[in-house]
Design a protein around this motif. Structure first.
Motif, mmCIF file in Angstrom:
data_model
loop_
_atom_site.group_PDB
_atom_site.id
_atom_site.type_symbol
_atom_site.label_atom_id
_atom_site.label_comp_id
_atom_site.label_asym_id
_atom_site.label_seq_id
_atom_site.Cartn_x
_atom_site.Cartn_y
_atom_site.Cartn_z
ATOM 1 N N PHE A 128 13.988 12.627 -3.587
ATOM 2 C CA PHE A 128 13.634 11.356 -2.210
ATOM 3 C C PHE A 128 14.331 12.104 -1.541
ATOM 4 O O PHE A 128 14.960 13.022 -0.860
ATOM 5 C CB PHE A 128 15.340 10.549 -2.428
ATOM 6 N N ALA A 129 13.260 11.712 -0.564
ATOM 7 C CA ALA A 129 13.900 12.598 1.492
ATOM 8 C C ALA A 129 14.661 12.122 1.939
ATOM 9 O O ALA A 129 14.941 10.744 1.772
ATOM 10 C CB ALA A 129 11.856 11.658 2.512
ATOM 11 N N LYS A 130 15.354 13.160 2.257
ATOM 12 C CA LYS A 130 16.884 12.665 3.072
ATOM 13 C C LYS A 130 17.097 13.139 4.042
ATOM 14 O O LYS A 130 15.961 14.368 4.425
ATOM 15 C CB LYS A 130 17.827 13.260 1.493
ATOM 16 N N ASP A 131 17.900 13.072 4.824
ATOM 17 C CA ASP A 131 18.442 13.428 6.226
ATOM 18 C C ASP A 131 18.470 15.179 6.115
ATOM 19 O O ASP A 131 18.109 15.602 7.292
ATOM 20 C CB ASP A 131 19.614 13.126 6.843
ATOM 21 N N ASP A 132 19.268 15.514 5.094
ATOM 22 C CA ASP A 132 19.547 16.420 5.283
ATOM 23 C C ASP A 132 18.614 17.719 4.929
ATOM 24 O O ASP A 132 18.869 19.353 4.730
ATOM 25 C CB ASP A 132 20.615 16.802 4.021
ATOM 26 N N ASP A 133 17.160 17.070 4.053
ATOM 27 C CA ASP A 133 16.756 18.005 3.556
ATOM 28 C C ASP A 133 14.671 18.007 4.375
ATOM 29 O O ASP A 133 14.143 19.146 4.973
ATOM 30 C CB ASP A 133 16.037 17.949 1.883
ATOM 31 N N ILE A 134 14.492 17.078 5.255
ATOM 32 C CA ILE A 134 13.687 16.440 5.584
ATOM 33 C C ILE A 134 13.447 17.509 6.997
ATOM 34 O O ILE A 134 11.386 18.175 6.935
ATOM 35 C CB ILE A 134 13.242 15.180 6.410
ATOM 36 N N GLU A 182 5.450 13.080 1.168
ATOM 37 C CA GLU A 182 4.750 14.610 1.920
ATOM 38 C C GLU A 182 5.199 14.616 3.125
ATOM 39 O O GLU A 182 5.523 13.837 3.641
ATOM 40 C CB GLU A 182 3.517 14.463 1.802
ATOM 41 N N VAL A 183 5.136 16.126 4.184
ATOM 42 C CA VAL A 183 5.199 16.258 5.058
ATOM 43 C C VAL A 183 4.086 16.485 5.893
ATOM 44 O O VAL A 183 3.442 16.876 5.744
ATOM 45 C CB VAL A 183 6.405 16.802 5.585
ATOM 46 N N TRP A 184 4.078 16.256 7.555
ATOM 47 C CA TRP A 184 2.539 15.760 7.568
ATOM 48 C C TRP A 184 2.440 16.122 9.278
ATOM 49 O O TRP A 184 3.636 16.017 10.085
ATOM 50 C CB TRP A 184 1.768 14.537 7.737
ATOM 51 N N MET A 185 1.679 16.865 9.562
ATOM 52 C CA MET A 185 1.330 17.792 11.150
ATOM 53 C C MET A 185 0.202 16.956 11.352
ATOM 54 O O MET A 185 -0.536 17.454 10.796
ATOM 55 C CB MET A 185 2.247 18.764 11.091
ATOM 56 N N ASP A 186 -0.008 16.445 12.313
ATOM 57 C CA ASP A 186 -1.611 17.176 13.603
ATOM 58 C C ASP A 186 -1.470 18.308 14.005
ATOM 59 O O ASP A 186 -1.438 19.396 14.767
ATOM 60 C CB ASP A 186 -1.197 15.796 14.552
ATOM 61 N N LEU A 187 -2.891 18.195 13.182
ATOM 62 C CA LEU A 187 -3.515 19.468 13.669
ATOM 63 C C LEU A 187 -5.028 19.568 14.524
ATOM 64 O O LEU A 187 -6.066 17.786 14.462
ATOM 65 C CB LEU A 187 -4.444 20.625 12.043
ATOM 66 N N SER A 188 -5.177 20.117 15.644
ATOM 67 C CA SER A 188 -6.281 20.080 16.113
ATOM 68 C C SER A 188 -7.453 20.591 16.770
ATOM 69 O O SER A 188 -6.861 22.328 16.810
ATOM 70 C CB SER A 188 -5.882 19.787 18.350
ATOM 71 N N THR A 199 0.793 -1.308 -0.127
ATOM 72 C CA THR A 199 -0.085 0.397 0.500
ATOM 73 C C THR A 199 1.283 1.228 -0.190
ATOM 74 O O THR A 199 1.972 1.418 0.140
ATOM 75 C CB THR A 199 -0.252 -0.117 1.460
ATOM 76 N N ALA A 200 -0.028 2.947 -0.129
ATOM 77 C CA ALA A 200 0.495 3.217 0.098
ATOM 78 C C ALA A 200 0.287 4.641 0.449
ATOM 79 O O ALA A 200 -0.988 4.698 0.876
ATOM 80 C CB ALA A 200 1.530 4.218 -1.727
ATOM 81 N N PRO A 201 0.739 5.502 1.632
ATOM 82 C CA PRO A 201 2.270 5.595 1.608
ATOM 83 C C PRO A 201 2.948 5.116 2.898
ATOM 84 O O PRO A 201 1.557 4.384 3.175
ATOM 85 C CB PRO A 201 2.069 7.587 1.900
ATOM 86 N N VAL A 202 4.216 5.063 3.013
ATOM 87 C CA VAL A 202 4.882 4.672 3.965
ATOM 88 C C VAL A 202 5.358 5.903 4.880
ATOM 89 O O VAL A 202 5.539 6.046 4.736
ATOM 90 C CB VAL A 202 6.179 3.112 3.294
ATOM 91 N N LEU A 203 4.917 5.551 6.373
ATOM 92 C CA LEU A 203 4.546 6.810 7.109
ATOM 93 C C LEU A 203 6.395 6.509 7.961
ATOM 94 O O LEU A 203 6.222 5.288 8.351
ATOM 95 C CB LEU A 203 4.034 7.326 7.215
ATOM 96 N N ALA A 236 5.329 11.309 4.650
ATOM 97 C CA ALA A 236 4.519 10.419 3.404
ATOM 98 C C ALA A 236 6.146 9.534 2.342
ATOM 99 O O ALA A 236 6.236 11.297 1.868
ATOM 100 C CB ALA A 236 3.585 10.966 3.820
ATOM 101 N N GLN A 237 6.358 8.726 1.917
ATOM 102 C CA GLN A 237 6.549 8.542 0.810
ATOM 103 C C GLN A 237 5.698 7.869 -0.908
ATOM 104 O O GLN A 237 4.893 6.582 0.652
ATOM 105 C CB GLN A 237 8.032 8.073 0.848
ATOM 106 N N TYR A 238 5.607 7.863 -1.091
ATOM 107 C CA TYR A 238 4.954 7.361 -2.391
ATOM 108 C C TYR A 238 5.514 6.483 -2.981
ATOM 109 O O TYR A 238 5.026 5.428 -4.001
ATOM 110 C CB TYR A 238 3.305 8.587 -2.858
ATOM 111 N N ASN A 239 6.639 6.855 -3.548
ATOM 112 C CA ASN A 239 7.447 6.007 -4.764
ATOM 113 C C ASN A 239 8.632 4.460 -4.091
ATOM 114 O O ASN A 239 8.723 4.504 -2.963
ATOM 115 C CB ASN A 239 7.985 6.698 -5.484
#
Length: 217
Positions: free
Chosen positions: A154-160, A205-211, A97-101, A191-194
């Motif tokens: 690519f999601a990397k340590d240097d840019d996330i 994508e970068v996700w954050m919880d909202l309330s 499935t996707a994405p991998v979180l 979240a990585q889709y590929n």
């Protein structure tokens, strides 16, 4: 004879490469059919959107003793990959499935990482039990609001962390004076889709919880 044999070997290798490439393309082109958690968009801006996700089921791998997002994702996903390919008490083969979180949660002992894989709807109530040595946990996630910002490559340590800070800045700008608040201001999820072999056109994508953003959240 030797030259002819070498030529045949090279032809076979070339055909294998072509077949692998085509198979990879088919997997990526069929990506729209990959099962994903369901949501609806409740707010949209040019650089992010707010989604209301339905209740969903995930399998989660906690990773400690590393400060590397990339290493944690690799280690956690390896365990999840084994799980969906039969390392469970039912020997079930579970569809990818996707994405991998990968969630990054700061703590006094250093960051903790939680790598999650969404479980198809058929397993949302009673997923196959993973082998104990995989150290996986079933994670039933309640309906929640997520702020999501897309980024390529690519999601990397240097840019996330930069992507995370950009999302926080956008939220502070657009939510100023509004009831929406960040649940955890220092925790976030990538979240990585590929698949890793998909080099171009990648989606993260970068996700954050909202309330309190809307009456639904």
């Amino acid at each position: 004879m030797g030259q002819s044999t070498n030529h045949q070997i090279m032809e076979r290798l070339f055909m294998i490469i072509v077949i692998c490439y085509l198979c990879g393309s088919i997997v990526e082109l069929s990506g729209q059919a990959v099962e994903s958690p369901q949501y609806r968009v409740v707010h949209s801006e040019s650089d992010f959107e707010v989604r209301l996700y339905r209740e969903s089921s995930w399998m989660s791998a906690q990773v400690r003793e590393t400060t590397s997002f990339e290493k944690a994702t690799k280690d956690g996903f390896h365990r999840l990959y084994q799980y969906i390919h039969g390392d469970n008490l039912n020997s079930s083969q579970i569809t990818m499935t996707a994405p991998v979180l990968t969630s990054i949660v700061p703590s006094v002992h250093g960051p903790e990482y939680y790598v999650r894989l969404y479980l198809p709807a058929k397993y949302e109530r009673t997923p196959p039990q993973p082998f104990t040595e995989l150290n996986l946990q079933f994670d039933k996630r309640r309906s929640r609001c997520i702020a999501a910002r897309k980024f390529p490559g690519f999601a990397k340590d240097d840019d996330i962390n930069e992507e995370f800070e950009t999302l926080v800045s956008s939220l502070n700008k657009h939510l100023n004076g509004k009831p929406g608040i960040l649940k955890e201001k220092s925790s976030y999820t990538i979240a990585q889709y590929n698949a890793s072999y998909h080099v171009s056109g990648r989606l993260n994508e970068v996700w954050m919880d909202l309330s309190g953003f809307t009456v639904d959240c």
